[in-house]
Design a protein around this motif. Structure first.
Motif, PDB file in Angstrom:
ATOM      1  N   ILE A 245       0.856  -1.187   0.000  1.00 25.29           N
ATOM      2  CA  ILE A 245       0.000   0.000   0.000  1.00 25.29           C
ATOM      3  C   ILE A 245       0.892   1.237   0.000  1.00 25.29           C
ATOM      4  O   ILE A 245       1.698   1.427   0.908  1.00 25.29           O
ATOM      5  N   GLU A 246       0.732   2.100  -0.989  1.00 25.73           N
ATOM      6  CA  GLU A 246       1.541   3.322  -1.040  1.00 25.73           C
ATOM      7  C   GLU A 246       1.232   4.205   0.162  1.00 25.73           C
ATOM      8  O   GLU A 246       0.060   4.423   0.491  1.00 25.73           O
ATOM      9  N   SER A 247       2.259   4.699   0.786  1.00 25.54           N
ATOM     10  CA  SER A 247       2.066   5.600   1.929  1.00 25.54           C
ATOM     11  C   SER A 247       3.246   6.565   2.023  1.00 25.54           C
ATOM     12  O   SER A 247       4.259   6.411   1.316  1.00 25.54           O
ATOM     13  N   LEU A 248       3.107   7.551   2.906  1.00 24.58           N
ATOM     14  CA  LEU A 248       4.190   8.513   3.097  1.00 24.58           C
ATOM     15  C   LEU A 248       5.429   7.846   3.687  1.00 24.58           C
ATOM     16  O   LEU A 248       6.513   8.423   3.655  1.00 24.58           O
ATOM     17  N   TYR A 249       5.274   6.640   4.240  1.00 21.65           N
ATOM     18  CA  TYR A 249       6.434   5.915   4.774  1.00 21.65           C
ATOM     19  C   TYR A 249       7.181   5.111   3.712  1.00 21.65           C
ATOM     20  O   TYR A 249       8.306   4.673   3.958  1.00 21.65           O
ATOM     21  N   ASN A 250       6.566   4.884   2.547  1.00 21.29           N
ATOM     22  CA  ASN A 250       7.302   4.083   1.562  1.00 21.29           C
ATOM     23  C   ASN A 250       7.446   4.719   0.173  1.00 21.29           C
ATOM     24  O   ASN A 250       8.061   4.125  -0.706  1.00 21.29           O
ATOM     25  N   VAL A 251       6.884   5.927  -0.021  1.00 18.35           N
ATOM     26  CA  VAL A 251       7.121   6.583  -1.319  1.00 18.35           C
ATOM     27  C   VAL A 251       8.619   6.838  -1.461  1.00 18.35           C
ATOM     28  O   VAL A 251       9.301   7.141  -0.477  1.00 18.35           O
ATOM     29  N   PRO A 252       9.159   6.707  -2.696  1.00 12.74           N
ATOM     30  CA  PRO A 252      10.617   6.741  -2.853  1.00 12.74           C
ATOM     31  C   PRO A 252      11.235   8.134  -2.734  1.00 12.74           C
ATOM     32  O   PRO A 252      12.415   8.254  -2.443  1.00 12.74           O
ATOM     33  N   ASP A 253      10.438   9.198  -2.987  1.00 13.59           N
ATOM     34  CA  ASP A 253      11.014  10.543  -2.922  1.00 13.59           C
ATOM     35  C   ASP A 253       9.898  11.553  -2.658  1.00 13.59           C
ATOM     36  O   ASP A 253       8.712  11.201  -2.589  1.00 13.59           O
ATOM     37  N   MET A 254      10.271  12.812  -2.502  1.00 11.39           N
ATOM     38  CA  MET A 254       9.296  13.846  -2.130  1.00 11.39           C
ATOM     39  C   MET A 254       8.308  14.127  -3.264  1.00 11.39           C
ATOM     40  O   MET A 254       7.168  14.513  -3.009  1.00 11.39           O
ATOM     41  N   PHE A 255       8.758  13.966  -4.496  1.00 10.01           N
ATOM     42  CA  PHE A 255       7.829  14.149  -5.611  1.00 10.01           C
ATOM     43  C   PHE A 255       6.711  13.114  -5.522  1.00 10.01           C
ATOM     44  O   PHE A 255       5.520  13.440  -5.662  1.00 10.01           O
ATOM     45  N   ALA A 256       7.076  11.886  -5.243  1.00  7.25           N
ATOM     46  CA  ALA A 256       6.069  10.834  -5.078  1.00  7.25           C
ATOM     47  C   ALA A 256       5.187  11.110  -3.858  1.00  7.25           C
ATOM     48  O   ALA A 256       3.988  10.800  -3.860  1.00  7.25           O
ATOM     49  N   ALA A 257       5.789  11.707  -2.823  1.00 11.42           N
ATOM     50  CA  ALA A 257       5.007  12.051  -1.632  1.00 11.42           C
ATOM     51  C   ALA A 257       3.951  13.099  -1.979  1.00 11.42           C
ATOM     52  O   ALA A 257       2.791  13.005  -1.554  1.00 11.42           O
ATOM     53  N   ALA A 258       4.355  14.119  -2.758  1.00 12.74           N
ATOM     54  CA  ALA A 258       3.398  15.161  -3.151  1.00 12.74           C
ATOM     55  C   ALA A 258       2.287  14.551  -4.012  1.00 12.74           C
ATOM     56  O   ALA A 258       1.105  14.903  -3.872  1.00 12.74           O
ATOM     57  N   ARG A 259       2.667  13.625  -4.881  1.00 15.34           N
ATOM     58  CA  ARG A 259       1.671  12.986  -5.720  1.00 15.34           C
ATOM     59  C   ARG A 259       0.718  12.142  -4.862  1.00 15.34           C
ATOM     60  O   ARG A 259      -0.486  12.108  -5.104  1.00 15.34           O
TER      61      ARG A 259
END
Lengths: 246, 246
Positions: B73-87
């Motif tokens: 499950i995608e989450s703020l703990y496993n997104v690979p970078d800040m761009f992915a976090a913003a997305r």
């Protein structure tokens, strides 16, 4: 966009407006937004406009066309007091609305206008109003020192911190110019030249009506020194060294 | 209303938010608008929210519920970078929109939210974003030092005059607090207590997370002294004695 501020002091009134209008950032022009109606020794009224330029120009044209249309036609030259003057401005705005609002709505253009009206008519003290697009208006009371229209927020803190009814005219001019500078710095659609009008209480005439542009040495020095002063004041404040970890 | 500011400096990041929400002036409450997501030594993300409280709370709840839902499950703990976090934050906002926007529209309530997201994930420098209600977002570039959301105008001039990427963290905290003070003075719907978060570059952890209320002696002194300094700076500026007639 526009920024105008009108101040009501014991000593008199200060009016300052910018002169930039825009219909999109690629269509920027200079238009005066300050209009003076004066019958020296008897009445002086100052009007500043913001909003849709076609609306406010139509209103000003109508106000002017009535001035010398005879005593039977109500105008800013024969209304008995400033309350009646504000009502006259509001009624004129309503006449523009009646003629144009539907046409504007067909193009999804808002009927958008705000007016600052200040002045003094013999027999009463100086009074200051804001007239809205609907033709209704509010008046400054003893607790209210100023009205702003247009892009008002950037330039508000300095006025709140320095101006009261007791403020001298020259300090009020200084404050209005600093307030304008903060606005110009933050909003590209507010720009020079400025129109500055000063009216002293019980003189029923304009004491000063001056255009101020980038070449004005006082305004240029004020902008520079105010920026320097703010940075200096900022540097002088204690650092948050109590914040462990910073 | 809300005021939040996030600053991206070479030394790190400073986040400051107020905590007042209102649904009309007779319905004022205190809600935290700052949320920290941290995996010490590997990533630290700070999120500040403004807009419709039901919308932003739903978004934060969904973000939190995914944190420990497993690696699939995608989450703020496993997104690979800040761009992915913003997305990820934008996608979550879109999920809230999909569920709630129609229901809100039935009551003419706007789906209204702005998010500041900043932080650092190991492998790249700190990054700062603003995420909009539509789920799209912009990122601060080398020319951009800060983002604001909510009632941003009153507190903008002091930031523009004092902050660059080179500014030290403690000066940035001081500036953010002054910016907040100007906003609180001018907008009743922005209020204490404040949430202050500081993150140092390459430390992947929160250096400081502090609540600041009216009893905080530094903030109280700062407000008083800044007001005094402004008035002093104002008094020190030359008067417009070149204005004949004033």
């Amino acid at each position: 966009m526009t920024y105008c501020v009108g101040m009501l002091l014991d000593a008199g009134m200060v009016f300052l407006s910018d002169s930039r209008t825009n219909a999109g950032v690629d269509h920027i022009s200079t238009f005066r937004k300050t209009f003076v109606f004066e019958q020296s020794g008897e009445r002086v009224l100052v009007l500043m406009t913001s909003g849709n330029l076609a609306v406010t120009q139509a209103m000003v044209s109508m106000l002017k066309s009535r001035l010398n249309a005879g005593d039977d036609i109500e105008s800013l030259y024969n209304v008995p007091d400033m309350f009646a003057a504000a009502r006259h401005v509001g009624d004129t705005l309503r006449a523009v609305h009646q003629r144009d609002a539907e046409g504007l709505a067909a193009f999804s253009i808002e009927f958008n206008a705000s007016i600052i009206l200040g002045g003094q008519i013999k027999g009463e003290p100086p009074r200051l109003f804001t007239v809205y697009a609907a033709g209704n208006f509010i008046e400054a009371t003893t607790e209210t020192t100023y009205f702003q229209i247009g892009e008002s927020k950037y330039g508000k803190p300095i006025i709140d911190r320095t101006i009261t009814r007791k403020t001298a005219m020259d300090d009020a001019v200084k404050c209005a110019l600093i307030s304008m500078d903060s606005t110009i710095k933050s909003n590209l659609s507010v720009g020079l030249p400025l129109d500055l009008v000063c009216v002293h209480t019980d003189q029923y005439t304009v004491a000063l009506h001056q255009s101020i542009d980038a070449s004005n040495p006082y305004f240029a020095a004020l902008r520079q020194r105010w920026g320097d002063s703010l940075r200096h004041a900022f540097d002088e404040l204690p650092k948050p060294d109590w914040l462990t970890g910073v």
